[in-house]
Design a protein around this motif. Structure first.
Motif, mmCIF file in Angstrom:
data_model
loop_
_atom_site.group_PDB
_atom_site.id
_atom_site.type_symbol
_atom_site.label_atom_id
_atom_site.label_comp_id
_atom_site.label_asym_id
_atom_site.label_seq_id
_atom_site.Cartn_x
_atom_site.Cartn_y
_atom_site.Cartn_z
ATOM 1 N N MET A 1 0.813 -1.198 0.000
ATOM 2 C CA MET A 1 0.000 0.000 0.000
ATOM 3 C C MET A 1 0.860 1.267 0.000
ATOM 4 N N VAL A 2 1.904 1.279 0.820
ATOM 5 C CA VAL A 2 2.788 2.446 0.878
ATOM 6 C C VAL A 2 3.558 2.577 -0.430
ATOM 7 N N PHE A 3 3.960 1.431 -1.004
ATOM 8 C CA PHE A 3 4.697 1.467 -2.273
ATOM 9 C C PHE A 3 3.842 2.060 -3.388
ATOM 10 N N GLU A 4 2.561 1.750 -3.402
ATOM 11 C CA GLU A 4 1.664 2.306 -4.416
ATOM 12 C C GLU A 4 1.560 3.831 -4.288
ATOM 13 N N TRP A 5 1.490 4.325 -3.052
ATOM 14 C CA TRP A 5 1.420 5.774 -2.855
ATOM 15 C C TRP A 5 2.717 6.453 -3.272
ATOM 16 N N LEU A 6 3.846 5.842 -2.953
ATOM 17 C CA LEU A 6 5.136 6.415 -3.356
ATOM 18 C C LEU A 6 5.266 6.431 -4.883
ATOM 19 N N ARG A 7 4.823 5.364 -5.510
ATOM 20 C CA ARG A 7 4.855 5.310 -6.975
ATOM 21 C C ARG A 7 3.928 6.359 -7.574
ATOM 22 N N PHE A 8 2.770 6.548 -6.992
ATOM 23 C CA PHE A 8 1.832 7.559 -7.473
ATOM 24 C C PHE A 8 2.412 8.970 -7.319
ATOM 25 N N ILE A 9 3.015 9.246 -6.161
ATOM 26 C CA ILE A 9 3.591 10.570 -5.919
ATOM 27 C C ILE A 9 4.752 10.838 -6.876
ATOM 28 N N ALA A 10 5.624 9.841 -7.068
ATOM 29 C CA ALA A 10 6.768 10.015 -7.959
ATOM 30 C C ALA A 10 6.309 10.201 -9.408
ATOM 31 N N GLY A 11 5.360 9.404 -9.855
ATOM 32 C CA GLY A 11 4.857 9.514 -11.220
ATOM 33 C C GLY A 11 4.141 10.824 -11.472
ATOM 34 N N THR A 12 3.320 11.243 -10.515
ATOM 35 C CA THR A 12 2.610 12.505 -10.654
ATOM 36 C C THR A 12 3.572 13.682 -10.604
ATOM 37 N N GLY A 13 4.590 13.591 -9.766
ATOM 38 C CA GLY A 13 5.589 14.661 -9.696
ATOM 39 C C GLY A 13 6.339 14.812 -11.012
ATOM 40 N N LEU A 14 6.731 13.699 -11.619
ATOM 41 C CA LEU A 14 7.413 13.771 -12.916
ATOM 42 C C LEU A 14 6.490 14.291 -14.012
ATOM 43 N N MET A 58 5.678 5.998 -17.119
ATOM 44 C CA MET A 58 6.248 4.655 -16.927
ATOM 45 C C MET A 58 6.196 4.246 -15.461
ATOM 46 N N ILE A 59 6.444 5.184 -14.562
ATOM 47 C CA ILE A 59 6.352 4.874 -13.132
ATOM 48 C C ILE A 59 4.907 4.585 -12.740
ATOM 49 N N LEU A 60 3.966 5.358 -13.269
ATOM 50 C CA LEU A 60 2.554 5.140 -12.926
ATOM 51 C C LEU A 60 2.029 3.800 -13.450
ATOM 52 N N PHE A 61 2.453 3.400 -14.653
ATOM 53 C CA PHE A 61 1.962 2.147 -15.219
ATOM 54 C C PHE A 61 2.611 0.927 -14.573
ATOM 55 N N GLY A 62 3.781 1.080 -14.015
ATOM 56 C CA GLY A 62 4.471 -0.073 -13.449
ATOM 57 C C GLY A 62 5.185 -0.852 -14.545
ATOM 58 N N PHE A 63 5.625 -2.047 -14.219
ATOM 59 C CA PHE A 63 6.376 -2.852 -15.175
ATOM 60 C C PHE A 63 5.406 -3.686 -16.014
ATOM 61 N N ARG A 64 5.047 -3.140 -17.181
ATOM 62 C CA ARG A 64 4.144 -3.804 -18.113
ATOM 63 C C ARG A 64 4.660 -3.612 -19.523
ATOM 64 N N PHE A 65 3.923 -4.135 -20.479
ATOM 65 C CA PHE A 65 4.315 -3.978 -21.876
ATOM 66 C C PHE A 65 4.192 -2.524 -22.330
ATOM 67 N N THR A 67 4.973 0.009 -20.576
ATOM 68 C CA THR A 67 6.192 0.677 -20.130
ATOM 69 C C THR A 67 7.310 0.498 -21.154
ATOM 70 N N LEU A 68 7.412 -0.672 -21.737
ATOM 71 C CA LEU A 68 8.416 -0.907 -22.771
ATOM 72 C C LEU A 68 8.153 -0.026 -23.987
ATOM 73 N N LYS A 69 6.893 0.076 -24.386
ATOM 74 C CA LYS A 69 6.559 0.938 -25.525
ATOM 75 C C LYS A 69 6.861 2.404 -25.225
ATOM 76 N N LEU A 70 6.545 2.852 -24.024
ATOM 77 C CA LEU A 70 6.860 4.229 -23.645
ATOM 78 C C LEU A 70 8.368 4.475 -23.621
ATOM 79 N N ALA A 71 9.128 3.491 -23.169
ATOM 80 C CA ALA A 71 10.588 3.633 -23.163
ATOM 81 C C ALA A 71 11.129 3.717 -24.587
ATOM 82 N N LEU A 72 10.576 2.949 -25.501
ATOM 83 C CA LEU A 72 11.016 3.016 -26.896
ATOM 84 C C LEU A 72 10.656 4.363 -27.529
ATOM 85 N N VAL A 73 9.474 4.886 -27.216
ATOM 86 C CA VAL A 73 9.090 6.214 -27.704
ATOM 87 C C VAL A 73 10.031 7.265 -27.133
ATOM 88 N N LEU A 74 10.366 7.147 -25.853
ATOM 89 C CA LEU A 74 11.277 8.093 -25.211
ATOM 90 C C LEU A 74 12.660 8.064 -25.865
#
Length: 113
Positions: A1-14, A58-65, A67-74
């Protein structure tokens, strides 16, 4: 639960950093008078803004397919945006006959002497 909030805060901040960067880029494009200054603002804003926004997604979506597509676009945009901006600014330097009025110019024939 705490990890999800940290991921949300980091993704939203970026994402927020990306949006602020895009807003500053637009301000720079409209504020600067000379075309090379506007090109610099657009190129730097695109590279940094897209990088921050896509990293946030990518942080908000987590490790999924997705995320790979977003990394390739980046990666593609990080390679294409600076090159295209450089070519457009080089065209401006080649075509503009009044370039010495705006910036210091070093000619190739002067460097060889």
């Amino acid at each position: 639960m705490v990890f999800e909030w940290l991921r949300f805060i980091a993704g939203t901040g970026l994402l927020a950093v990306g949006v602020v960067t895009f807003l500053l880029e637009v301000l720079g494009v409209f504020k600067f008078k000379y075309v090379l200054n506007r090109m610099h603002a657009a190129a730097m804003g695109d590279t940094l803004g897209i990088g921050a926004a896509l990293a946030g997604l990518m942080i908000l979506f987590g490790f999924r397919f997705v995320t790979l597509k977003l990394a390739l676009v980046l990666i593609f945009l990080w390679c294409a945006s600076p090159v295209s901006s450089h070519l457009i600014s080089r065209l401006e330097c080649t075509v503009n006959e009044d370039l010495e009025r705006y910036c210091e110019v070093r000619r190739e024939d002067e460097e060889q002497q």
